[in-house]
Design a protein around this motif. Structure first.
Motif, short mmCIF file in Angstrom:
data_model
loop_
_atom_site.label_atom_id
_atom_site.label_comp_id
_atom_site.label_asym_id
_atom_site.label_seq_id
_atom_site.Cartn_x
_atom_site.Cartn_y
_atom_site.Cartn_z
N TYR A 141 6.28 5.09 8.38
CA TYR A 141 5.22 4.07 8.13
C TYR A 141 4.79 2.89 6.74
O TYR A 141 4.10 1.86 7.25
CB TYR A 141 4.07 4.06 9.05
CG TYR A 141 5.33 4.24 10.47
CD1 TYR A 141 5.24 3.41 11.31
CD2 TYR A 141 5.07 6.11 11.27
CE1 TYR A 141 6.83 3.73 11.88
CE2 TYR A 141 5.94 5.99 11.83
CZ TYR A 141 6.47 5.17 12.76
OH TYR A 141 7.70 5.50 13.88
N CYS B 130 4.96 -0.56 5.97
CA CYS B 130 3.82 -1.57 5.37
C CYS B 130 4.23 -1.83 4.10
O CYS B 130 4.18 -3.70 3.80
CB CYS B 130 2.32 -0.76 5.37
SG CYS B 130 1.76 -0.31 7.00
N ASP B 131 4.44 -1.11 2.98
CA ASP B 131 5.13 -1.55 2.12
C ASP B 131 5.63 -2.58 1.89
O ASP B 131 5.72 -3.58 0.92
CB ASP B 131 5.36 -0.38 0.85
CG ASP B 131 4.05 0.24 0.93
OD1 ASP B 131 3.31 0.08 0.56
OD2 ASP B 131 4.23 1.76 0.27
N THR C 277 7.00 -4.52 3.70
CA THR C 277 6.62 -6.05 4.56
C THR C 277 5.64 -6.54 4.18
O THR C 277 5.02 -7.59 4.86
CB THR C 277 6.86 -5.96 6.37
OG1 THR C 277 5.23 -4.70 6.56
CG2 THR C 277 8.18 -4.89 6.81
N ALA C 278 4.75 -6.17 3.79
CA ALA C 278 3.06 -6.74 3.30
C ALA C 278 3.69 -7.50 2.79
O ALA C 278 3.95 -8.13 1.47
CB ALA C 278 2.50 -5.55 2.77
N HIS D 91 4.52 -5.60 10.01
CA HIS D 91 3.50 -5.49 8.66
C HIS D 91 2.92 -4.42 10.03
O HIS D 91 1.99 -3.21 9.84
CB HIS D 91 2.90 -5.94 8.08
CG HIS D 91 1.62 -5.61 7.08
ND1 HIS D 91 2.54 -4.59 6.16
CD2 HIS D 91 0.80 -4.89 6.92
CE1 HIS D 91 0.76 -4.01 5.60
NE2 HIS D 91 -0.17 -4.77 6.39
N ALA E 233 4.10 -1.01 11.58
CA ALA E 233 4.10 -0.13 11.19
C ALA E 233 2.25 0.05 11.26
O ALA E 233 2.66 0.98 11.19
CB ALA E 233 4.70 -0.38 10.46
N ARG E 234 1.40 -0.69 10.34
CA ARG E 234 0.14 -0.20 9.99
C ARG E 234 -0.42 0.19 12.22
O ARG E 234 -1.36 1.40 11.62
CB ARG E 234 -0.95 -1.40 9.40
CG ARG E 234 -1.87 -0.82 9.49
CD ARG E 234 -2.72 -2.04 8.71
NE ARG E 234 -3.67 -3.61 9.63
CZ ARG E 234 -3.63 -4.19 9.61
NH1 ARG E 234 -3.68 -4.58 8.34
NH2 ARG E 234 -3.95 -5.16 9.82
N ARG F 87 0.97 3.71 11.57
CA ARG F 87 0.69 4.56 11.23
C ARG F 87 -1.24 4.88 11.40
O ARG F 87 -0.91 6.67 11.32
CB ARG F 87 0.59 3.96 9.48
CG ARG F 87 0.60 4.79 8.35
CD ARG F 87 0.17 3.88 7.28
NE ARG F 87 -1.23 2.80 7.45
CZ ARG F 87 -1.59 1.91 6.89
NH1 ARG F 87 0.04 1.99 5.27
NH2 ARG F 87 -2.28 1.68 6.57
#
Length: 189
Positions: A120, A124-125, A127-128, A135, A138-139, A142
Motif C-alpha cells: 500500500y 500511495c507512491d 498515485t500521490a 491514493h 491505498a492510504r 495502509r
C-alpha cells in the motif's frame, strides 16, 4: 463524461501497472481472508481466544479491503478472472513458502501482518498527486494494516500496551470514511 480510467491516464499514471498492483493487493486480501478463516477454526495451540478474535477482526477488515479494491479495479475498467484459481495464481508468496519462520507460528503471523503494509505504500507512491481516489483508498488500507500490526504486537507483548479500544477492531474505520464508488462501477454480481 470522462471515465475514471481516462482521468487517471491524463494525470500521468500507467493504468495497466496500477490495475496490476490493485489486483495483486486484492489477491493478497482474499488470501488473507481465507487463511485467517482457517486459523480461527483450527486449533492454534499457542494462542487463546484473544488471538482468534484479532484474526477474525483482521479477516473482516481484509474482506472490506478486497471489496474496495475490486470496486476500484472495475472503476478503472479493469477486470478480474472469473476462475478463482486463475485469480489466486498471481498472488503473493505465503509464509509456508519459506518467507517466514514457520517453526514459531507467533513470529510467522506477526511477520505476515507486517509485510501486508508494504504494497500500500507503493500504491500511495504511484498515485500521490495524480489519482486522488486510489491514493485515498491505498492510504486508508495502509493505515488499517498498520493498526493490524499494532493489534498483533500488543497481543504478543512486543508493542505498546492497551491503545486499542474494544469494539473498534474489525470495523475498517479509515476505509469507512471514503466516499462511495460512483454508480455503475461495481463489479458484476
Amino acid at each position: 463524461m470522462i471515465s475514471a480510467r481516462e482521468t487517471v491516464v491524463r494525470a500521468g499514471v500507467d493504468v495497466t501497472i496500477l490495475i496490476d498492483r490493485l489486483t495483486s493487493a486484492a489477491t493478497a486480501e482474499l488470501s488473507t481472508v481465507y487463511r485467517y478463516t482457517i486459523l480461527t477454526v483450527h486449533p492454534l495451540g499457542f494462542a487463546d481466544e484473544g488471538l482468534r478474535q484479532i484474526l477474525k477482526d483482521i479477516r473482516d477488515e481484509d474482506r472490506r479491503h478486497f471489496d474496495a479494491l475490486v470496486s476500484r479495479i472495475y472503476e478503472l475498467d479493469g477486470r478480474l478472472p472469473e476462475d478463482i484459481r486463475q485469480f489466486l495464481e498471481g498472488g503473493p508468496a505465503r509464509p509456508e513458502d519459506g518467507s517466514a519462520d514457520t517453526a514459531d507460528p507467533a513470529t510467522a503471523l506477526l511477520e505476515e501482518v507486517r509485510r501486508a503494509v508494504h504494497p500500500y505504500g507503493g500504491l500511495c507512491d504511484l498515485t500521490a498527486g495524480r489519482d486522488q481516489r486510489t491514493h485515498l483508498l491505498a492510504r486508508a488500507i495502509r493505515n488499517e494494516k498498520i493498526e493490524h500490526v499494532g493489534w498483533m504486537e500488543e497481543f504478543f507483548g512486543t508493542g505498546p500496551p492497551g491503545r486499542f479500544q474494544r469494539g473498534f477492531r474489525g470495523r475498517s474505520p479509515f476505509l469507512a470514511r471514503l466516499p462511495a464508488a460512483p454508480e455503475g462501477t461495481e463489479p458484476p454480481a
